[in-house]
Design a protein around this motif. Structure first.
Motif, mmCIF file in Angstrom:
data_model
loop_
_atom_site.group_PDB
_atom_site.id
_atom_site.type_symbol
_atom_site.label_atom_id
_atom_site.label_comp_id
_atom_site.label_asym_id
_atom_site.label_seq_id
_atom_site.Cartn_x
_atom_site.Cartn_y
_atom_site.Cartn_z
ATOM 1 N N LEU A 160 7.599 -6.218 -1.520
ATOM 2 C CA LEU A 160 8.794 -6.654 -2.238
ATOM 3 C C LEU A 160 9.659 -5.470 -2.646
ATOM 4 O O LEU A 160 10.899 -5.547 -2.612
ATOM 5 C CB LEU A 160 8.379 -7.455 -3.468
ATOM 6 C CG LEU A 160 9.489 -8.183 -4.231
ATOM 7 C CD1 LEU A 160 10.220 -9.141 -3.316
ATOM 8 C CD2 LEU A 160 8.914 -8.928 -5.423
ATOM 9 N N SER A 161 9.040 -4.365 -3.014
ATOM 10 C CA SER A 161 9.791 -3.169 -3.384
ATOM 11 C C SER A 161 10.617 -2.660 -2.205
ATOM 12 O O SER A 161 11.779 -2.267 -2.373
ATOM 13 C CB SER A 161 8.832 -2.087 -3.874
ATOM 14 O OG SER A 161 9.531 -0.918 -4.231
ATOM 15 N N MET A 162 10.032 -2.663 -1.014
ATOM 16 C CA MET A 162 10.763 -2.228 0.175
ATOM 17 C C MET A 162 11.961 -3.134 0.458
ATOM 18 O O MET A 162 13.054 -2.664 0.779
ATOM 19 C CB MET A 162 9.828 -2.180 1.379
ATOM 20 C CG MET A 162 8.831 -1.045 1.341
ATOM 21 S SD MET A 162 7.903 -0.851 2.885
ATOM 22 C CE MET A 162 6.782 -2.249 2.767
ATOM 23 N N VAL A 163 11.745 -4.432 0.332
ATOM 24 C CA VAL A 163 12.838 -5.389 0.575
ATOM 25 C C VAL A 163 13.966 -5.189 -0.430
ATOM 26 O O VAL A 163 15.153 -5.152 -0.071
ATOM 27 C CB VAL A 163 12.311 -6.835 0.518
ATOM 28 C CG1 VAL A 163 13.470 -7.826 0.599
ATOM 29 C CG2 VAL A 163 11.318 -7.079 1.644
ATOM 30 N N VAL A 182 13.073 2.488 2.250
ATOM 31 C CA VAL A 182 11.730 1.967 2.533
ATOM 32 C C VAL A 182 10.655 2.879 1.948
ATOM 33 O O VAL A 182 9.782 2.448 1.192
ATOM 34 C CB VAL A 182 11.526 1.797 4.051
ATOM 35 C CG1 VAL A 182 10.064 1.484 4.363
ATOM 36 C CG2 VAL A 182 12.417 0.689 4.583
ATOM 37 N N ILE A 183 10.711 4.163 2.286
ATOM 38 C CA ILE A 183 9.641 5.073 1.862
ATOM 39 C C ILE A 183 9.724 5.391 0.369
ATOM 40 O O ILE A 183 8.705 5.541 -0.309
ATOM 41 C CB ILE A 183 9.686 6.379 2.712
ATOM 42 C CG1 ILE A 183 8.389 7.163 2.543
ATOM 43 C CG2 ILE A 183 10.896 7.214 2.361
ATOM 44 C CD1 ILE A 183 7.176 6.462 3.086
ATOM 45 N N ALA A 184 10.945 5.470 -0.173
ATOM 46 C CA ALA A 184 11.099 5.757 -1.603
ATOM 47 C C ALA A 184 10.620 4.593 -2.455
ATOM 48 O O ALA A 184 10.058 4.803 -3.544
ATOM 49 C CB ALA A 184 12.560 6.069 -1.920
ATOM 50 N N SER A 185 10.811 3.369 -1.985
ATOM 51 C CA SER A 185 10.370 2.200 -2.746
ATOM 52 C C SER A 185 8.849 2.134 -2.833
ATOM 53 O O SER A 185 8.287 1.783 -3.876
ATOM 54 C CB SER A 185 10.913 0.919 -2.102
ATOM 55 O OG SER A 185 12.332 0.931 -2.069
#
Length: 308
Positions: free
Chosen positions: A220-223, A21-24
């Motif tokens: 979307l990046s987190m997903v 989550v945080i890296a995305s």
């Protein structure tokens, strides 16, 4: 599922989900700031910290974390010295980190045996200390990104305008660099030094390509990151493959498929527009020819029976 009955797999999924989550989110900002290589550079710098920790008999993970943060601070100051060639800072710090790691590793030959876990990751071997460290980094990162979301947005797209508006650009950029080092160091146990940039950059690369807005790109990046990490861990358990490499391959596959679908949709839209344009041209041509013919009043409509 059977694999979730094991404590090490439960920790692996928790650690992977937290970092994904945080890296995305970090990856989206890094790409828009044109600093995609910064994650890869800091991972190599943290390797020097891991080697130093092994030589000094200090916890290698914590030592790598500290050195990654110091490397992030150094990058920010070197970048200011080379304003026109800001990418040079990445090369300079990476060279320093790698050379230090090689020298420290040569001092103790036994270090090489345990370095594979740091090079390629071993998320199934994540201990409670590393898990709490990841959770702490995620909380700090979440607070940072939420509190400074508007200033970060302005700095990301136009740093000069943000400075003109009175924003503390230097301080925010320094804080962003420090947070980047923290996230990179925290992600190392999952995918390793050599693949840590995949967890940060690949979800963001796909999200930016297909998302209609900045906020949508973040979500979307987190997903994508979560689905990629969980899918990679599941495939790794089923096929007995290295977790870090499997996660990276899954994320890369998502990127290739996503770009392919996006390209296909764009081409299909262009073909439809071209087809509609040709139809419109044909219709206009037929109307023009209709207008050039004798009027209905003059011929009684006989010449236009074919068009009815």
């Amino acid at each position: 599922m059977e694999m979730l009955h094991y404590d090490f797999m439960q920790r692996a999924f928790c650690a992977g989900g937290i970092i994904a989550v945080i890296a995305s989110v970090l990856g989206v900002y890094l790409m828009l700031r044109r600093q995609a290589l910064m994650a890869d550079m800091l991972s190599h710098v943290s390797l020097a910290g891991v080697a130093a920790g092994a030589v000094l008999r200090v916890n290698p993970a914590l030592m790598g974390f500290a050195v990654a943060v110091l490397g992030a601070i150094a990058v920010e100051y070197v970048r200011r010295s080379y304003k026109t060639y800001s990418e040079i800072s990445v090369a300079i710090i990476m060279i320093g980190g790698l050379s230090t790691a090689v020298v420290l590793m040569s001092l103790n030959q036994s270090i090489n045996k345990g370095f594979s876990a740091y090079l390629f990751g071993s998320v199934v071997a994540v201990n409670e200390t590393e898990l709490y460290m990841m959770l702490g980094v995620a909380i700090v990162g979440g607070i940072f990104f939420y509190t400074l979301r508007r200033p970060l947005y302005q700095i990301t797209f136009d740093e000069e305008t943000a400075r003109t508006n009175g924003l503390p650009v230097k301080q925010i950029s320094l804080g962003f660099s420090i947070l980047t080092g923290m996230i990179v160091a925290a992600a190392m146990p999952i995918v390793g030094v050599l693949l840590v940039s995949s967890l940060i950059i690949l979800p963001a690369a796909l999200a930016i390509r297909i998302a209609p807005s900045f906020a949508a790109a973040l979500l979307l990046s987190m997903v994508i990151g979560l689905v990629g990490v969980f899918s990679g861990l599941t495939a790794s358990y089923a096929w007995s493959t290295p977790p870090g490499g499997t996660i990276a391959l899954v994320l890369l596959t998502f990127l290739i498929i996503g770009i392919g679908i996006k390209t296909g949709i764009v081409k299909l839209g262009k073909n439809r527009n071209t087809s509609m344009e040709l139809q419109n041209r044909a219709a206009h041509s037929e109307i023009r020819s209709f207008m050039k013919e004798p009027s209905i009043q003059e011929t009684g409509g006989k010449n236009h029976e074919r068009m009815v």
